[in-house]
Enzyme design. Sequence first.
Site, PDB file in Angstrom:
ATOM      1  N   ASN A   1       0.830  -1.196   0.000  1.00 33.65           N
ATOM      2  CA  ASN A   1       0.000   0.000   0.000  1.00 33.65           C
ATOM      3  C   ASN A   1       0.871   1.255   0.000  1.00 33.65           C
ATOM      4  O   ASN A   1       0.970   1.955  -1.006  1.00 33.65           O
ATOM      5  CB  ASN A   1      -0.931  -0.036   1.220  1.00 33.65           C
ATOM      6  CG  ASN A   1      -1.971   1.077   1.176  1.00 33.65           C
ATOM      7  OD1 ASN A   1      -1.839   2.027   0.429  1.00 33.65           O
ATOM      8  ND2 ASN A   1      -3.007   0.944   1.991  1.00 33.65           N
ATOM      9  N   ASP A   2       1.551   1.511   1.116  1.00 29.62           N
ATOM     10  CA  ASP A   2       2.298   2.762   1.233  1.00 29.62           C
ATOM     11  C   ASP A   2       3.394   2.900   0.171  1.00 29.62           C
ATOM     12  O   ASP A   2       3.675   3.994  -0.288  1.00 29.62           O
ATOM     13  CB  ASP A   2       2.907   2.885   2.632  1.00 29.62           C
ATOM     14  CG  ASP A   2       1.814   2.894   3.700  1.00 29.62           C
ATOM     15  OD1 ASP A   2       0.732   3.426   3.413  1.00 29.62           O
ATOM     16  OD2 ASP A   2       2.050   2.367   4.795  1.00 29.62           O
TER      17      ASP A   2
END
Lengths: 106, 462
Positions: free
Chosen positions: B388-389
């Site tokens: 995600n990040d």
Amino acid sequence: MEQIINFLDDNTLAMLSLLVLSSFLGMEIIGKVPTVLHTPLMSGANAISGVVVIGAIILIRRADATDYLTLVLGFIGIALAMINVVGGFAVTNRMLDMFKKKERKN
Amino acid sequence: MDYSNIIDLLYLVSIIVFIIGLKGLSHPESARKGNQVAALGMGMAIVISLFAPETGDNNYLWIIGAMLVGGGIGLTSAKKVAMTKMPEMVSLFNGLGGACAMLIGIAEFGNLPAGTEMMSGAVLTNIFAMFVGAVSLTGSLVAYGKLNGSLRDNFTLPAPQLINITSLIGIIALSVMIMTQPELNMALVYALLGLSLFYGIAFVTPIGGGDMPVVISLLNSVTGIGATGAGLIYGNNIMIIGGILVGASGIILTVMMCEAMNRSLINVLVGNLGASGGGSGSDREEIVKEVNVSDLAIQLKYADKVTIVPGYGLAVAQAQHICHEIENALEDEGVEVRYAIHPVAGRMPGHMNVLLAESDVSYDKLLELEPANDSFPSTDVVLVIGANDVVNPSAKDDTSSPIYGMPILDVEMAKNVVVFKRGMSTGYAGVQNPLFFGDKTKMLFGDAKASLGKLKDEIANA
């Protein structure tokens, strides 16, 4: 002032030199590590920091056989540090084993 | 005859063995051997310390007993631990080493002969070993808890920076008080111990998000310094040098990790990433597009180039093996499959490399950040699995984002992006990801392993 001079006897200075030189060595030795090795390197270095076990061994060896407080503290110390040493090297070996049979590009 | 010189000489040999081992560990070809060499050096050092002349009662039974207990636990847990749990395992091991330094510090306070001058090197080194060891212990335990999820990121103290600085000042004040007393005051020592233990917690708690790997590396370095402190108590060269080698190389490794995230170490330590994120983007009512598995299977089969971006979600779902099977299935169809590995994907640098290696993904299929970004424009489909990040475009353009400035895998350059995700929750850094709302992005919700399993069947059938 006198106390500070007391601190700086020959022995302390030798230790200090050792500390400074080893720090430089430690910084140089790593160099450029590819990301793929960051985890195993950290884990291997972590196992080496378990060298503190030797302190606990010395602690127990110097103790009187009836000095149970020191013996118990030392026992716990050795046991914990040995988990760090044995576990650390074993885990690192396991990780690196996985790279062993692969083709490598660098 | 004076044996102590011979002992020192033997210690010197094991120090050299350590250095060769550590050097080996930092190169791919020699890493495995390097680790074994370092272990050999450790074995030598331990044997030497057992036979070096000492003045006490030796108490070998206690030593052997403790070594068997510790060694047994260490070996069993190292064999049993799942590769996905590696980061927390290393963190836990690390804390135990710190605990040992702390215990030595405490015990040696008790062993100071009556009438010892308090303003002395001996007292100072005791304080140092105890303090550093205690910080490493509780700091590592908090890191362990955060990594395995038993401590959530929102577990924070109020005004963390103030608490940190106050604790540090308190630690220095207590140390000065201990050293300026006419004789040993154990009450002050225990107060210092308590405050040091607390400081370890206060130091790590505010750090969260993708910064956890950096913290483990830093704590590793701290434990090394603790070992050095304990070595200074005994004037033992191998502990001093071994510890400082780890301390110094750990700092370098920590800085390298920070560079991979384009942040300074100070910024990581006081940045408070985990707590401050969250808000940005959550007010937007944007629409995500879902993809169904059979469409995706067909799309993949007719693609020329597919790149997989793995993240911690892949590790959690234990989906690395099925991922490799899909790679094989697609390669059989003539699709070129690559993996793009972000330097801080997962919870530890190199975490993904280890996981994928475990499931036999070949080394040359793993692309690092820059080559991966160069390849995205010519890639047909990017599968983001549990990451995600590290693929969050706000890191590029949103100056208000807590991860602003971190280099990311620029998956939006590819023709299509499919994100495998459990739900719409935010990543470890707690920030919303505009990628999910992008034009080229489709989402596939569900457990990564289950989704990949279905995908594999569809590829076989389609």
